[in-house]
Design an enzyme around this catalytic site. Structure first.
Site, PDB file in Angstrom:
ATOM      1  N   GLU A  15      -1.537  -5.463   8.530  1.00 21.77           N
ATOM      2  CA  GLU A  15      -0.854  -4.853   9.645  1.00 21.77           C
ATOM      3  C   GLU A  15      -1.322  -4.861  11.322  1.00 21.77           C
ATOM      4  OE1 GLU A  15       0.030  -0.601   8.565  1.00 21.77           O
ATOM      5  OE2 GLU A  15       0.782  -1.141   6.880  1.00 21.77           O
TER       6      GLU A  15
ATOM      7  N   GLU B 274       8.985  -4.269  10.817  1.00 16.61           N
ATOM      8  CA  GLU B 274       9.294  -2.882  10.034  1.00 16.61           C
ATOM      9  C   GLU B 274       9.984  -2.177  11.157  1.00 16.61           C
ATOM     10  OE1 GLU B 274       6.693  -0.986   7.414  1.00 16.61           O
ATOM     11  OE2 GLU B 274       7.922   0.970   7.215  1.00 16.61           O
TER      12      GLU B 274
ATOM     13  N   ASP C 244       0.786  -1.323   0.010  1.00 14.77           N
ATOM     14  CA  ASP C 244      -0.185   0.087  -0.007  1.00 14.77           C
ATOM     15  C   ASP C 244       0.836   1.237  -0.082  1.00 14.77           C
ATOM     16  OD1 ASP C 244       0.967  -0.127   2.543  1.00 14.77           O
ATOM     17  OD2 ASP C 244      -1.114  -0.118   3.600  1.00 14.77           O
ATOM     18  N   SER C 245       2.258   1.022   0.038  1.00 16.49           N
ATOM     19  CA  SER C 245       3.137   2.244  -0.304  1.00 16.49           C
ATOM     20  C   SER C 245       2.576   2.762  -1.722  1.00 16.49           C
ATOM     21  CB  SER C 245       4.788   1.686  -0.066  1.00 16.49           C
ATOM     22  OG  SER C 245       4.798   0.433  -0.931  1.00 16.49           O
TER      23      SER C 245
ATOM     24  N   LYS D 269      -1.539  -9.508   3.068  1.00 22.10           N
ATOM     25  CA  LYS D 269      -0.882  -8.837   4.121  1.00 22.10           C
ATOM     26  C   LYS D 269      -1.639  -7.773   4.706  1.00 22.10           C
ATOM     27  CE  LYS D 269       2.882  -6.058   3.865  1.00 22.10           C
ATOM     28  NZ  LYS D 269       2.738  -4.771   4.724  1.00 22.10           N
TER      29      LYS D 269
HETATM   30  O1  KIV Z   1       3.596  -0.933   1.783  1.00 26.84           O
HETATM   31  C1  KIV Z   1       4.572  -1.555   1.646  1.00 26.84           C
HETATM   32  O2  KIV Z   1       5.410  -1.148   0.942  1.00 26.84           O
HETATM   33  C2  KIV Z   1       5.160  -2.260   2.783  1.00 26.84           C
HETATM   34  C3  KIV Z   1       6.620  -2.531   2.955  1.00 26.84           C
HETATM   35  C4  KIV Z   1       7.418  -1.202   3.484  1.00 26.84           C
HETATM   36  C5  KIV Z   1       6.647  -3.710   3.706  1.00 26.84           C
HETATM   37  O3  KIV Z   1       4.178  -2.743   3.625  1.00 26.84           O
END
Ligand code: KIV
Length: 271
Positions: free
Chosen positions: A122, A189, A51-52, A120
């Site tokens: 969090e 992280e 989600d980056s 994934k």
């Molecule tokens: O969204 C992302 O890129 C991430 C990584 C930094 C692990 O969650």
């Protein structure tokens, strides 16, 4: 046998075997077909549709605004470019917290509409119901502990997490809890290397670190950061393997010069 079917695909099982054999796992983000194809062909083990994308693709300040539809669009493009890597998709903020039925519905959309292999989420104990329900549908889940950027407005800052014993103890417990629920790996992280090492040794499943030192089972970076496309983001953990910002900027400046000077196109570049 086609070229496609001869490729040995990376599965969650393969990642577990890698941990057992002490082989490190290399993971990178990708958000589109062209980049995913390059990264996959280069031999990466896991591609994270992170989600980056909210930051590096959409230009938002945080990962909070990106939507499920946005993530599905990115993941669809990535999956088309991948033959070997395991593709994991971040569930965006608001699609799994506090409502495990909604979490399952969101995860099912990701799996059905993209062809990705895992999701994934969090968090630890707070999201356990969602993790359990998603896993009950046979969808592999990767955890993410430590600095969890979707909670930035709670943290107020992107500094290293779990330096204090209370938070470190909670993280250790959350890691064990996630493993007991059945997640296949956990991203750690921005936590102290010592803590990441201890957690890694205490788990059977692999840990993937970002800013968590070397005593983890694998590493992940955001592709725009490691290629030097983003310039302003320079945390200590980031190793830049290229300065693509300058390379691209130089190429664009040369193009502008060539167009303006009538150098482009030349005789050989026209019909
Ligand atoms: O969204 C992302 O890129 C991430 C990584 C930094 C692990 O969650």
């Amino acid at each position: 046998m086609s070229v496609h079917s001869s490729v040995k695909k990376v599965t969650t099982h393969v990642l577990n075997e890698m941990k057992l054999k002490g082989e490190k796992i290399a993971m990178l983000t990708a958000y589109d077909f062209s980049m995913a194809r390059i990264v996959d062909a280069a031999g990466i083990d896991v591609i994270l549709v992170g989600d980056s994308a909210s930051n590096v693709m959409a230009g938002h300040e945080t990962t909070v605004p990106i939507t499920l539809d946005n993530m599905i669009y990115h993941a669809q493009s990535v999956v088309k470019g991948v033959k070997r890597a395991l593709v994991v998709v971040d569930m965006p903020f608001g699609t799994y917290q506090g409502n495990s039925r909604k979490a399952l519905a969101s995860a099912i959309r990701i799996m059905k509409e993209t062809g990705a292999h895992a999701v994934k989420l969090e968090g630890g104990r707070q999201i356990c119901d969602s993790v359990e329900r998603i896993l009950s549908a046979g969808i592999p889940v990767m955890g993410h502990l430590g600095l969890t950027p979707q909670a930035i407005h709670k943290f107020g800052t992107y500094v290293v997490r779990a330096r204090e014993e209370e938070e470190a103890a909670q993280l250790r417990e959350d890691a064990m809890l996630l493993e007991s629920k059945g997640v296949f790996a956990i991203v750690l992280e921005k936590i102290p290397a010592q803590l990441a090492g201890e957690v890694t040794e205490s788990l059977r499943i692999p840990t993937i670190g970002i800013g968590a030192g070397g005593r983890v089972d694998g590493q992940v970076l955001v592709i725009h950061d490691m290629l030097g496309i983003t310039q302003e983001f320079s945390p200590r953990f980031l190793r830049r393997y290229h300065n693509l910002y300058q390379e691209i900027s130089g190429a664009v400046r040369n193009y502008i010069t060539d167009v303006r000077s009538l150098d482009f196109p030349n005789e050989r570049e026209q019909y």
